[in-house]
Motif scaffolding. Structure first.
Motif, PDB file in Angstrom:
ATOM      1  N   PRO A  85       0.750  -0.691   0.154  1.00  0.00           N
ATOM      2  CA  PRO A  85       0.153  -0.100  -0.283  1.00  0.00           C
ATOM      3  C   PRO A  85       0.753   1.841   0.586  1.00  0.00           C
ATOM      4  O   PRO A  85      -0.043   2.281  -0.961  1.00  0.00           O
ATOM      5  N   LEU A  86       1.838   1.154   0.311  1.00  0.00           N
ATOM      6  CA  LEU A  86       2.570   2.804   0.755  1.00  0.00           C
ATOM      7  C   LEU A  86       3.991   3.095  -0.464  1.00  0.00           C
ATOM      8  O   LEU A  86       3.735   3.627  -0.607  1.00  0.00           O
ATOM      9  N   VAL A  87       3.768   2.491  -1.410  1.00  0.00           N
ATOM     10  CA  VAL A  87       3.883   2.016  -2.934  1.00  0.00           C
ATOM     11  C   VAL A  87       3.275   2.110  -4.181  1.00  0.00           C
ATOM     12  O   VAL A  87       3.227   1.745  -5.656  1.00  0.00           O
ATOM     13  N   ALA A  88       1.829   2.032  -3.658  1.00  0.00           N
ATOM     14  CA  ALA A  88       0.739   1.721  -5.035  1.00  0.00           C
ATOM     15  C   ALA A  88       1.181   2.779  -5.759  1.00  0.00           C
ATOM     16  O   ALA A  88       0.638   2.585  -6.640  1.00  0.00           O
ATOM     17  N   GLU A  89       0.832   3.651  -4.936  1.00  0.00           N
ATOM     18  CA  GLU A  89       1.623   4.886  -6.672  1.00  0.00           C
ATOM     19  C   GLU A  89       2.496   5.075  -7.215  1.00  0.00           C
ATOM     20  O   GLU A  89       3.111   6.047  -7.991  1.00  0.00           O
ATOM     21  N   ARG A  90       2.857   4.552  -6.469  1.00  0.00           N
ATOM     22  CA  ARG A  90       5.208   4.628  -7.435  1.00  0.00           C
ATOM     23  C   ARG A  90       5.249   3.747  -8.526  1.00  0.00           C
ATOM     24  O   ARG A  90       4.710   2.578  -8.490  1.00  0.00           O
ATOM     25  N   GLN A  91       5.028   4.263  -9.698  1.00  0.00           N
ATOM     26  CA  GLN A  91       5.639   2.931 -11.018  1.00  0.00           C
ATOM     27  C   GLN A  91       6.906   2.942 -10.748  1.00  0.00           C
ATOM     28  O   GLN A  91       7.508   3.097 -11.898  1.00  0.00           O
ATOM     29  N   GLY A  92       7.193   1.790 -10.546  1.00  0.00           N
ATOM     30  CA  GLY A  92       8.445   1.071 -10.411  1.00  0.00           C
ATOM     31  C   GLY A  92       9.811   2.232  -9.408  1.00  0.00           C
ATOM     32  O   GLY A  92       8.701   3.093  -9.170  1.00  0.00           O
ATOM     33  N   GLY A  93      10.814   1.987  -9.428  1.00  0.00           N
ATOM     34  CA  GLY A  93      11.511   1.871  -8.247  1.00  0.00           C
ATOM     35  C   GLY A  93      11.551   2.057  -6.952  1.00  0.00           C
ATOM     36  O   GLY A  93      11.323   2.968  -6.290  1.00  0.00           O
ATOM     37  N   TYR A  94      11.730   1.325  -6.552  1.00  0.00           N
ATOM     38  CA  TYR A  94      11.273   1.024  -4.695  1.00  0.00           C
ATOM     39  C   TYR A  94      12.120   0.731  -4.382  1.00  0.00           C
ATOM     40  O   TYR A  94      12.337   0.301  -3.216  1.00  0.00           O
ATOM     41  N   THR A  95      13.433   0.619  -4.727  1.00  0.00           N
ATOM     42  CA  THR A  95      14.662   0.102  -4.156  1.00  0.00           C
ATOM     43  C   THR A  95      15.555   1.529  -4.616  1.00  0.00           C
ATOM     44  O   THR A  95      15.238   2.262  -5.686  1.00  0.00           O
ATOM     45  N   ARG A  96      16.861   1.777  -3.565  1.00  0.00           N
ATOM     46  CA  ARG A  96      17.525   2.487  -3.634  1.00  0.00           C
ATOM     47  C   ARG A  96      18.692   1.731  -3.540  1.00  0.00           C
ATOM     48  O   ARG A  96      18.855   1.413  -1.947  1.00  0.00           O
ATOM     49  N   ILE A  97      19.912   2.847  -3.766  1.00  0.00           N
ATOM     50  CA  ILE A  97      20.926   1.644  -3.552  1.00  0.00           C
ATOM     51  C   ILE A  97      21.917   2.901  -3.464  1.00  0.00           C
ATOM     52  O   ILE A  97      22.195   3.949  -4.039  1.00  0.00           O
ATOM     53  N   MET A 110      30.804  -1.722  -0.515  1.00  0.00           N
ATOM     54  CA  MET A 110      29.553  -2.594   0.473  1.00  0.00           C
ATOM     55  C   MET A 110      29.013  -1.167   0.007  1.00  0.00           C
ATOM     56  O   MET A 110      29.256   0.067  -0.908  1.00  0.00           O
ATOM     57  N   ALA A 111      27.072  -1.206   0.258  1.00  0.00           N
ATOM     58  CA  ALA A 111      25.974  -0.878   0.028  1.00  0.00           C
ATOM     59  C   ALA A 111      25.869  -1.413   0.645  1.00  0.00           C
ATOM     60  O   ALA A 111      24.480  -2.011   1.545  1.00  0.00           O
ATOM     61  N   VAL A 112      24.346   0.151   0.344  1.00  0.00           N
ATOM     62  CA  VAL A 112      23.184  -0.192   1.377  1.00  0.00           C
ATOM     63  C   VAL A 112      21.467   0.304   0.072  1.00  0.00           C
ATOM     64  O   VAL A 112      21.929   0.905  -0.660  1.00  0.00           O
ATOM     65  N   ILE A 113      21.148  -1.037   0.331  1.00  0.00           N
ATOM     66  CA  ILE A 113      20.602  -1.230  -0.456  1.00  0.00           C
ATOM     67  C   ILE A 113      18.906  -1.098   0.505  1.00  0.00           C
ATOM     68  O   ILE A 113      18.257  -1.879   1.300  1.00  0.00           O
ATOM     69  N   GLU A 114      17.817   0.027   0.011  1.00  0.00           N
ATOM     70  CA  GLU A 114      16.726   0.176   0.992  1.00  0.00           C
ATOM     71  C   GLU A 114      15.018   0.344   0.056  1.00  0.00           C
ATOM     72  O   GLU A 114      15.570   0.690  -0.533  1.00  0.00           O
ATOM     73  N   LEU A 115      14.204   0.036   0.732  1.00  0.00           N
ATOM     74  CA  LEU A 115      13.698   0.588   0.051  1.00  0.00           C
ATOM     75  C   LEU A 115      12.324   2.387   0.084  1.00  0.00           C
ATOM     76  O   LEU A 115      12.682   2.930   0.788  1.00  0.00           O
ATOM     77  N   VAL A 116      12.266   2.508  -0.870  1.00  0.00           N
ATOM     78  CA  VAL A 116      11.460   3.839  -1.479  1.00  0.00           C
ATOM     79  C   VAL A 116      10.312   3.919  -0.779  1.00  0.00           C
ATOM     80  O   VAL A 116       9.502   3.391  -1.781  1.00  0.00           O
ATOM     81  N   LEU A 117       9.887   4.269   0.568  1.00  0.00           N
ATOM     82  CA  LEU A 117       8.230   4.083   0.630  1.00  0.00           C
ATOM     83  C   LEU A 117       7.874   5.977   1.137  1.00  0.00           C
ATOM     84  O   LEU A 117       7.190   5.979   1.161  1.00  0.00           O
ATOM     85  N   GLU A 118       9.138   6.536   0.391  1.00  0.00           N
ATOM     86  CA  GLU A 118       8.408   8.197   0.744  1.00  0.00           C
ATOM     87  C   GLU A 118       6.811   8.239  -0.452  1.00  0.00           C
ATOM     88  O   GLU A 118       7.604   7.203  -1.485  1.00  0.00           O
ATOM     89  N   PRO A 119       5.811   9.352  -0.354  1.00  0.00           N
ATOM     90  CA  PRO A 119       4.826   9.120  -1.152  1.00  0.00           C
ATOM     91  C   PRO A 119       5.702  10.041  -2.481  1.00  0.00           C
ATOM     92  O   PRO A 119       6.380  11.015  -2.500  1.00  0.00           O
ATOM     93  N   VAL A 120       5.615  10.020  -3.505  1.00  0.00           N
ATOM     94  CA  VAL A 120       5.535  10.701  -4.966  1.00  0.00           C
ATOM     95  C   VAL A 120       5.659  12.216  -4.853  1.00  0.00           C
ATOM     96  O   VAL A 120       4.107  12.536  -4.010  1.00  0.00           O
ATOM     97  N   ALA A 121       6.455  12.571  -4.674  1.00  0.00           N
ATOM     98  CA  ALA A 121       6.308  14.214  -4.749  1.00  0.00           C
ATOM     99  C   ALA A 121       6.139  14.676  -6.187  1.00  0.00           C
ATOM    100  O   ALA A 121       6.625  13.733  -6.880  1.00  0.00           O
TER     101      ALA A 121
END
Length: 202
Positions: A85-97, A110-121
């Motif tokens: 539900p947090l990424v329902a408005e996002r059209q792809g690009g759900y992760t960030r490295i 090394m790298a950190v991979i994380e989910l992009v859960l911010e609302p689309v601005a």
């Protein structure tokens, strides 16, 4: 001949690689962010985004497809009920490295991979095919300033004039007729020069 995978090969074989990527995806969805090597993060990104796409569908078949990769039912439930539900408005690009430097010991990047859960601005950009007039706001959308301001003006006289007002108007007309016009050149005569000597009449 099997098609080689994109990027470096992980693990001892294809089955080991699938298991390794499944465990990394499970940890990513559970903790929302994990630190690993840059090579593993780049290989994990398409796997994780594909699983999020299945979770956005939300049907039983999509849940079974995710269960092929992630064996933990609690993580799958969290993916479908909380992350999707947090990424329902996002059209792809759900992760960030994000690269974090090199590991002490073997100097692995090394790298950190994380989910992009911010609302689309912001809004979507207008397509190039649309005309500029279509992108301009409509006249009804433009805010109109309030023009109901009361200006101070002289009181309006009534249509029926009083006798005192008619007397004042007649006196003003008589004084205007009795005044002499200011001295000046006639319409056909040229204006006198200031430099010319004055003429004396005897």
């Amino acid at each position: 001949m099997p098609k080689p995978a994109k990027g470096p090969r992980l693990g001892g074989g294809p089955a080991h690689e699938r298991m390794l990527l499944g465990q990394l995806a499970s940890q990513l969805f559970e903790h929302r962010s994990i630190q690993t090597t840059e090579a593993k993060a780049k290989r994990l990104r398409p796997v994780a985004e594909r699983l999020v796409t299945f979770a956005k569908r939300g049907d039983l078949h999509a849940r079974r497809r995710v269960m092929r990769t992630i064996n933990d039912k609690t993580v799958v439930h969290e993916l479908f009920t909380e992350i999707a539900p947090l990424v329902a408005e996002r059209q792809g690009g759900y992760t960030r490295i994000v690269k974090t430097g090199f590991r002490k010991g073997d100097n692995a990047p090394m790298a950190v991979i994380e989910l992009v859960l911010e609302p689309v601005a912001g809004q979507r950009r207008a397509s190039r095919t649309t005309s500029p007039s279509a992108s301009a706001p409509a006249a009804s959308d433009v805010p109109v300033e309030d023009t109901n301001t009361i200006e101070e003006s002289a009181p309006v006289e009534s249509e029926a004039e009083t006798p005192a007002a008619t007397e004042v108007e007649s006196e003003a007309a008589e004084t205007a007729e009795g005044t002499e016009p200011a001295e000046g050149p006639a319409e056909g005569e040229p204006a006198p020069d200031d430099d010319a000597p004055p003429t004396v009449t005897r």
